[in-house]
Design a protein around this motif. Structure first.
Motif, PDB file in Angstrom:
ATOM      1  N   VAL A 270     -44.018 -10.202  60.359  1.00  0.00           N
ATOM      2  CA  VAL A 270     -42.723  -9.785  59.830  1.00  0.00           C
ATOM      3  C   VAL A 270     -42.570 -10.396  58.444  1.00  0.00           C
ATOM      4  CG1 VAL A 270     -40.211  -9.992  60.047  1.00  0.00           C
ATOM      5  CG2 VAL A 270     -41.604  -9.529  62.068  1.00  0.00           C
ATOM      6  N   SER A 271     -42.429  -9.527  57.436  1.00  0.00           N
ATOM      7  CA  SER A 271     -42.180 -10.000  56.071  1.00  0.00           C
ATOM      8  C   SER A 271     -40.679 -10.222  55.912  1.00  0.00           C
ATOM      9  CB  SER A 271     -42.654  -8.972  55.036  1.00  0.00           C
ATOM     10  OG  SER A 271     -44.043  -8.764  55.135  1.00  0.00           O
TER      11      SER A 271
ATOM     12  N   ASP B  38     -24.876  -9.727  70.928  1.00  0.00           N
ATOM     13  CA  ASP B  38     -23.976 -10.811  70.516  1.00  0.00           C
ATOM     14  C   ASP B  38     -24.225 -11.286  69.084  1.00  0.00           C
ATOM     15  OD1 ASP B  38     -26.322 -12.285  70.702  1.00  0.00           O
ATOM     16  OD2 ASP B  38     -25.686 -13.449  72.459  1.00  0.00           O
ATOM     17  N   LEU B  39     -25.132 -10.618  68.365  1.00  0.00           N
ATOM     18  CA  LEU B  39     -25.418 -10.856  66.946  1.00  0.00           C
ATOM     19  C   LEU B  39     -26.165 -12.159  66.667  1.00  0.00           C
ATOM     20  CD1 LEU B  39     -21.910  -9.854  65.462  1.00  0.00           C
ATOM     21  CD2 LEU B  39     -23.852  -8.355  65.942  1.00  0.00           C
ATOM     22  N   LYS B  40     -26.548 -12.902  67.696  1.00  0.00           N
ATOM     23  CA  LYS B  40     -27.105 -14.233  67.503  1.00  0.00           C
ATOM     24  C   LYS B  40     -28.630 -14.266  67.352  1.00  0.00           C
ATOM     25  CE  LYS B  40     -23.349 -16.476  70.049  1.00  0.00           C
ATOM     26  NZ  LYS B  40     -22.995 -17.312  71.239  1.00  0.00           N
ATOM     27  N   THR B  41     -29.291 -13.187  67.770  1.00  0.00           N
ATOM     28  CA  THR B  41     -30.753 -13.180  67.800  1.00  0.00           C
ATOM     29  C   THR B  41     -31.308 -11.885  67.217  1.00  0.00           C
ATOM     30  OG1 THR B  41     -30.691 -14.488  69.844  1.00  0.00           O
ATOM     31  CG2 THR B  41     -32.780 -13.411  69.306  1.00  0.00           C
ATOM     32  N   LEU B  42     -32.453 -11.974  66.549  1.00  0.00           N
ATOM     33  CA  LEU B  42     -33.197 -10.789  66.140  1.00  0.00           C
ATOM     34  C   LEU B  42     -34.427 -10.700  67.041  1.00  0.00           C
ATOM     35  CD1 LEU B  42     -33.044 -11.188  62.247  1.00  0.00           C
ATOM     36  CD2 LEU B  42     -31.712  -9.606  63.653  1.00  0.00           C
ATOM     37  N   TRP B  43     -34.609  -9.551  67.692  1.00  0.00           N
ATOM     38  CA  TRP B  43     -35.742  -9.357  68.594  1.00  0.00           C
ATOM     39  C   TRP B  43     -36.791  -8.474  67.918  1.00  0.00           C
ATOM     40  CZ3 TRP B  43     -36.146 -12.127  72.937  1.00  0.00           C
ATOM     41  CH2 TRP B  43     -34.994 -12.614  73.550  1.00  0.00           C
ATOM     42  N   VAL B  44     -38.019  -8.972  67.813  1.00  0.00           N
ATOM     43  CA  VAL B  44     -39.118  -8.187  67.262  1.00  0.00           C
ATOM     44  C   VAL B  44     -39.823  -7.490  68.423  1.00  0.00           C
ATOM     45  CG1 VAL B  44     -41.211  -8.207  65.867  1.00  0.00           C
ATOM     46  CG2 VAL B  44     -39.399  -9.892  65.428  1.00  0.00           C
TER      47      VAL B  44
ATOM     48  N   HIS C  75     -46.845  -6.188  74.212  1.00  0.00           N
ATOM     49  CA  HIS C  75     -45.997  -6.251  75.407  1.00  0.00           C
ATOM     50  C   HIS C  75     -45.144  -7.520  75.435  1.00  0.00           C
ATOM     51  CE1 HIS C  75     -48.136  -2.748  76.804  1.00  0.00           C
ATOM     52  NE2 HIS C  75     -49.288  -3.385  76.710  1.00  0.00           N
ATOM     53  N   THR C  76     -44.586  -7.850  74.267  1.00  0.00           N
ATOM     54  CA  THR C  76     -43.692  -9.000  74.177  1.00  0.00           C
ATOM     55  C   THR C  76     -42.561  -8.720  73.198  1.00  0.00           C
ATOM     56  OG1 THR C  76     -44.959 -10.031  72.382  1.00  0.00           O
ATOM     57  CG2 THR C  76     -45.540 -10.682  74.657  1.00  0.00           C
ATOM     58  N   LEU C  77     -41.531  -9.545  73.271  1.00  0.00           N
ATOM     59  CA  LEU C  77     -40.471  -9.582  72.278  1.00  0.00           C
ATOM     60  C   LEU C  77     -40.488 -10.975  71.651  1.00  0.00           C
ATOM     61  CD1 LEU C  77     -37.434  -7.986  74.212  1.00  0.00           C
ATOM     62  CD2 LEU C  77     -38.992  -6.848  72.624  1.00  0.00           C
ATOM     63  N   THR C  78     -40.440 -11.031  70.325  1.00  0.00           N
ATOM     64  CA  THR C  78     -40.371 -12.311  69.631  1.00  0.00           C
ATOM     65  C   THR C  78     -38.949 -12.529  69.139  1.00  0.00           C
ATOM     66  OG1 THR C  78     -42.666 -12.147  68.858  1.00  0.00           O
ATOM     67  CG2 THR C  78     -41.223 -13.704  67.715  1.00  0.00           C
ATOM     68  N   PRO C  79     -38.265 -13.596  69.595  1.00  0.00           N
ATOM     69  CA  PRO C  79     -36.910 -13.866  69.097  1.00  0.00           C
ATOM     70  C   PRO C  79     -36.956 -14.615  67.767  1.00  0.00           C
ATOM     71  CG  PRO C  79     -37.490 -15.473  70.781  1.00  0.00           C
ATOM     72  CD  PRO C  79     -38.665 -14.531  70.659  1.00  0.00           C
ATOM     73  N   ILE C  80     -36.122 -14.213  66.832  1.00  0.00           N
ATOM     74  CA  ILE C  80     -35.981 -14.915  65.558  1.00  0.00           C
ATOM     75  C   ILE C  80     -34.537 -15.377  65.431  1.00  0.00           C
ATOM     76  CG2 ILE C  80     -36.030 -14.707  63.037  1.00  0.00           C
ATOM     77  CD1 ILE C  80     -38.284 -12.720  63.287  1.00  0.00           C
TER      78      ILE C  80
ATOM     79  N   ALA D 169     -38.980 -18.362  64.322  1.00  0.00           N
ATOM     80  CA  ALA D 169     -39.324 -17.551  65.489  1.00  0.00           C
ATOM     81  C   ALA D 169     -39.422 -18.448  66.717  1.00  0.00           C
ATOM     82  CB  ALA D 169     -40.652 -16.841  65.260  1.00  0.00           C
ATOM     83  N   GLY D 170     -38.983 -17.906  67.869  1.00  0.00           N
ATOM     84  CA  GLY D 170     -39.038 -18.651  69.111  1.00  0.00           C
ATOM     85  C   GLY D 170     -40.198 -18.191  69.982  1.00  0.00           C
TER      86      GLY D 170
END
Length: 397
Positions: A99-100, A127-133, A139-144, A151-152
């Motif tokens: 992610v750039s 809830d506007l608190k997290t960005l999900w990639v 087969h995953t979601l990366t939280p930012i 990134a989490g």
């Protein structure tokens, strides 16, 4: 002269009658007397008719304006949740697995975040608190965390091509394109709650009705549309688009909630659909490879990216027609994106040119062309105005 009791009573009655006649004449003009009526008092004036309240999906925040779905999206009207977040443009590079991160003030990439395999969209949480990639093939979601940019830990979610949230925030809805499923999940843990199999191919984009009780889904590879009951989590309607080889993409509802627009990259235009009736839609041609749909901050216009010809068409909701077409200076492949918080810049990924475009919404001038990773797709401008997110690259209410 002495009066008898009978004559006295008659005399008093006559005097009383005369007094009533004088009182009746007071405050009455000639026109009223001629019509045999009196002017209405203030109490007789009917009260103004109030707009009917929208009976929204249970648990959904109240609709601010029944005439404008996007009433909460005015320029710089940021929620207290996001007001301290730095303004950034997050670009998922499908072939670089990164992610750039762009600073919109300098038009420069300030960070590159490694994520999972084939990231398709960056999606703001309800809830506007997290960005999900959405790492589709990983087969995953990366939280930012949009406050820190960090990134989490990745969360396992199968086939997350795209991601939405029900208007009441109760469920996340994963568009499992190749699995041919709509998967309703816990919006925080992403644990599966219910799976709705579909018979079409390539579920990918969606938008919700004004009351949030249903949503329209595009099926890219079979040229179909679905209508889904939000509360029941069930497909309640399905239709084939009346165009050979149709390939529907982005979906957006009109400000008044009466129509849905569905971009179609093979029909070179957008379908106009009555969502309530779910009857056959009509086609409005915009340009080759019609792909993304983005509403202006005043709800007056919609920007339509035509990926196959390097242009952006501008659609006027009130006039119900296309009014302008902007051409990128050196061509390109404008795809997905969003509008800046102040409404002055339209940001779009250049899917096949490994770049991002910043476009002035006042006149269509190209402000910047920024090199990014390979195969940039569903970029998110964040933060944006709104009370909550319905997902994708940023659909706010």
């Amino acid at each position: 002269m002495r009066h008898t009791p009978h004559r006295t009573l008659v005399h008093r009655a006559l005097l009383a009658g005369a007094a009533l006649a004088v009182l009746a004449a007071c405050g009455t003009d000639a026109g009223d007397r001629a019509a045999g009526t009196t002017k209405p008092t203030k109490a007789a004036v009917p009260a103004p008719v109030k707009k009917p309240a929208v009976q929204g999906l249970p648990g959904m925040p109240p609709v601010l304006d029944p005439e404008d779905v996007y009433a909460a999206d005015r320029p710089n009207r940021l929620s207290p949740v996001v007001k301290d977040f730095p303004s950034r443009v997050y670009v998922p590079n499908t072939e670089s697995d990164t992610v750039s991160v762009i600073d919109p003030k300098t038009y420069e990439v300030i960070e590159t975040i490694p994520v999972g395999r084939q990231p398709q969209h960056v999606v703001p949480s309800w809830d506007l608190k997290t960005l999900w990639v959405n790492n589709n093939r990983g087969h995953t979601l990366t939280p930012i965390d949009p406050k820190t940019g960090r990134a989490g830990k990745e969360v396992e979610v199968h086939d997350p091509y795209n991601l939405y949230f029900t208007p009441n925030g109760k469920y996340a809805v994963v568009m499992a394109s190749l699995d041919r499923e709509l998967v309703f999940r816990d919006p925080h843990t992403m644990k599966r709650v219910r799976t709705e199999p579909v018979t079409c191919y390539g579920v990918n984009h969606a938008d919700f009705s004004l009351d949030g009780r249903y949503f329209i889904v595009s099926c890219e590879f079979s040229g179909e549309l679905l209508k889904v009951d939000t509360e029941k989590m069930k497909v309640v309607g399905q239709q084939k688009l009346p165009f050979e080889g149709a390939m529907p993409q982005d979906v957006k509802i009109s400000p008044d909630g009466k129509r849905f627009y569905i971009a179609d990259m093979m029909a070179d235009g957008m379908w106009v659909l009555d969502g309530d009736k779910f009857t056959e839609p009509t086609l409005l041609r915009t340009g080759k490879g019609c792909h993304g749909l983005y509403v202006s901050r005043d709800s007056g216009e919609m920007y339509v990216s035509n990926r196959g010809e390097g242009t952006v068409s501008v659609f006027d909701f009130t006039r119900n027609e296309l009014t302008k077409k902007w051409h990128l200076s050196d061509g390109g492949s404008p795809d997905m994106g969003g509008v800046s918080a102040d409404g002055k810049v339209l940001w779009l990924s250049g899917r096949y040119d490994d770049e991002v475009y910043a476009i002035d919404t006042s006149n269509g001038t190209e402000l910047a062309r920024i090199p990014v990773g390979s195969g940039p797709h569903g970029l998110a401008v964040y933060p944006q105005p709104g009370r909550y997110s319905l997902g994708h690259t940023g659909i706010f209410r």
